[in-house]
Design an enzyme around this catalytic site. Sequence first.
Site, PDB file in Angstrom:
ATOM      1  N   SER A   1      -9.968  -1.035   7.374  1.00 14.14           N
ATOM      2  CA  SER A   1      -9.328  -0.775   6.087  1.00 14.14           C
ATOM      3  C   SER A   1      -8.607  -1.965   5.474  1.00 14.14           C
ATOM      4  CB  SER A   1      -8.352   0.402   6.211  1.00 14.14           C
ATOM      5  OG  SER A   1      -9.079   1.608   6.287  1.00 14.14           O
TER       6      SER A   1
ATOM      7  N   LYS B   1       0.819  -1.214   0.000  1.00 21.29           N
ATOM      8  CA  LYS B   1       0.000   0.000   0.000  1.00 21.29           C
ATOM      9  C   LYS B   1       0.848   1.258   0.000  1.00 21.29           C
ATOM     10  CE  LYS B   1      -3.948   1.737   2.765  1.00 21.29           C
ATOM     11  NZ  LYS B   1      -4.764   1.409   3.969  1.00 21.29           N
TER      12      LYS B   1
ATOM     13  N   SER C   1      -9.634   1.433   3.363  1.00 14.12           N
ATOM     14  CA  SER C   1      -8.782   2.243   2.501  1.00 14.12           C
ATOM     15  C   SER C   1      -7.794   1.439   1.680  1.00 14.12           C
ATOM     16  CB  SER C   1      -8.024   3.262   3.351  1.00 14.12           C
ATOM     17  OG  SER C   1      -7.112   2.624   4.219  1.00 14.12           O
TER      18      SER C   1
END
Length: 542
Positions: free
Chosen positions: A228, A123, A204
Amino acid sequence: MNRRNFLKSGTAAGFISTLGIGTASAINNHPNQLVETSFNDKFDLNEVTVLQLQELMQNGKQTAKSLTKMYLKRIEEIDQKGPKLNAVIELNPEAIVIATALDAERKAGKIRGPLHGIPILIKDNINTADQMQTTAGALALAGNIASADAFIVKQLRAAGAVILGKTNLSEWANFRSTRSCSGWSSRGGQTKNPFILDRSPSGSSSGSGAAVSANLCAIAIGTETNGSIIAPSSYSGVVGFKPTVGLVSRSGIIPISKTQDTAGPMTRNVTDAAILLTVMAGVDFDDEITKTSVGRTQKDYTTFLKEGDLKGKRIGVEKSFLNGHEGVVGLYQNAIAKLKELGAEIIEISLLAEMRSIGGASTVVLQSEFKDGVNAYLAKANAKVKTLTEVIAFNKANLTSAMPYFKQETLEASDKAADLNSQTYKDAVAKTLSSQKIINDLMEKNKLDVIVGTSFGIPSLIDLFNGDYSGGFYFASPAAMAGFPHITVPMGFINELPVGLSFIASAYQEPVVLSIAYIYEQATKHRKAPKFIKNSNFSSGV
């Protein structure tokens, strides 16, 4: 995650593949039918596991270099062309060089472990001291090249993983606006759901979930504050594991909350999650919370994955999820029936009702800790902005490019949040952490091994202007606020859209959570590769 609703309530990613384009396969134009894409997915590494990749390399059928090239080609075909998934925000220009060096080690008889030569995506809020940026998807942080690897990146490199690149995410890990659209960032644009492209990938860790589901990598890493990892894993039909806060270091990761943040595996099966977790776990002297894991970390989490039944296990079932959308409830009831069939004793509980006593304390905690953490990160980063106040000013000065669809109310509120030394903050932390006692007491009272619930509902439509919406199913907050382990595995599908089943337990009970989730996964095997269906062809949500 749908952090808009959370902030309102306060509780709440050798042989070269030949990819062809087939003939159109639309079902029909009936308004209640799905419209399929003409993309014909024929990738030789579809659904391959880490152990299968190791076998290919050990047998000389593949190398780390060839695998890396195949996944890079896959990203080009799926992410940039074809369905245009938009899950990868940046590729690592050094990936092939790294893979080649690892092949040389293998040839010399040095194998670092199960991740040696395995391609991974991480990420874009995790520092890498290479040619890639670390931006949390924000244009305000464009050009931020980290001076040092995040602790977990050091571990990945030491284990021989090949970092292919970084994944897109909900900007600032979905902590920018009260009506943000999950999977969208000003730097990376909108990530799509690989099952039906006009559906949300959630967030997210949107890109990590979508990428691993679409077979753009072998495994991926996401981060979680409140759902997330769990939410995007559920929406993309993959396994997501949020470990106990303290098991995995957060240093070198753009923060939201020091009490809730953690990184975790996002994979296509429980075994790969356990392999990745084993590499990620460890004490980091730059992250004090990891000291709590001393003596509680396992040398190899895969040793707890054994096929069998659940006889003797007591499983708490969140009963509020027995009401709501009939499709989701049906999947949940089937999951409970399967757990019973496997021999588990089922006890209905009301965890979410008990968690309501925490009220809006979590909002106070997250906003205060975000302000403190981001200011500390930016002060040492190589970004042009050095404070949260400067980030806000940058976004206002670059309104068209930085905030074309929704604004930054959450950033602004955080900038005005209570100081960490304030009584307001201290009281809020105490109240939020009472979630630990609530869960522990509930488990002790009922003698539970784990608690299960529907991870999230049916993936919503992407809506850049109004933001996320959900159907009322969301089970991330209890384990997130408590800092307890949480895994989601595929529970089934509704109109080609995946729904996940969650398993949570008390601190450092990763072996228990993994073992029970593995038995359920092996008994059901709901995971399937996405079809990249073009659109839902519905005027509103499913």
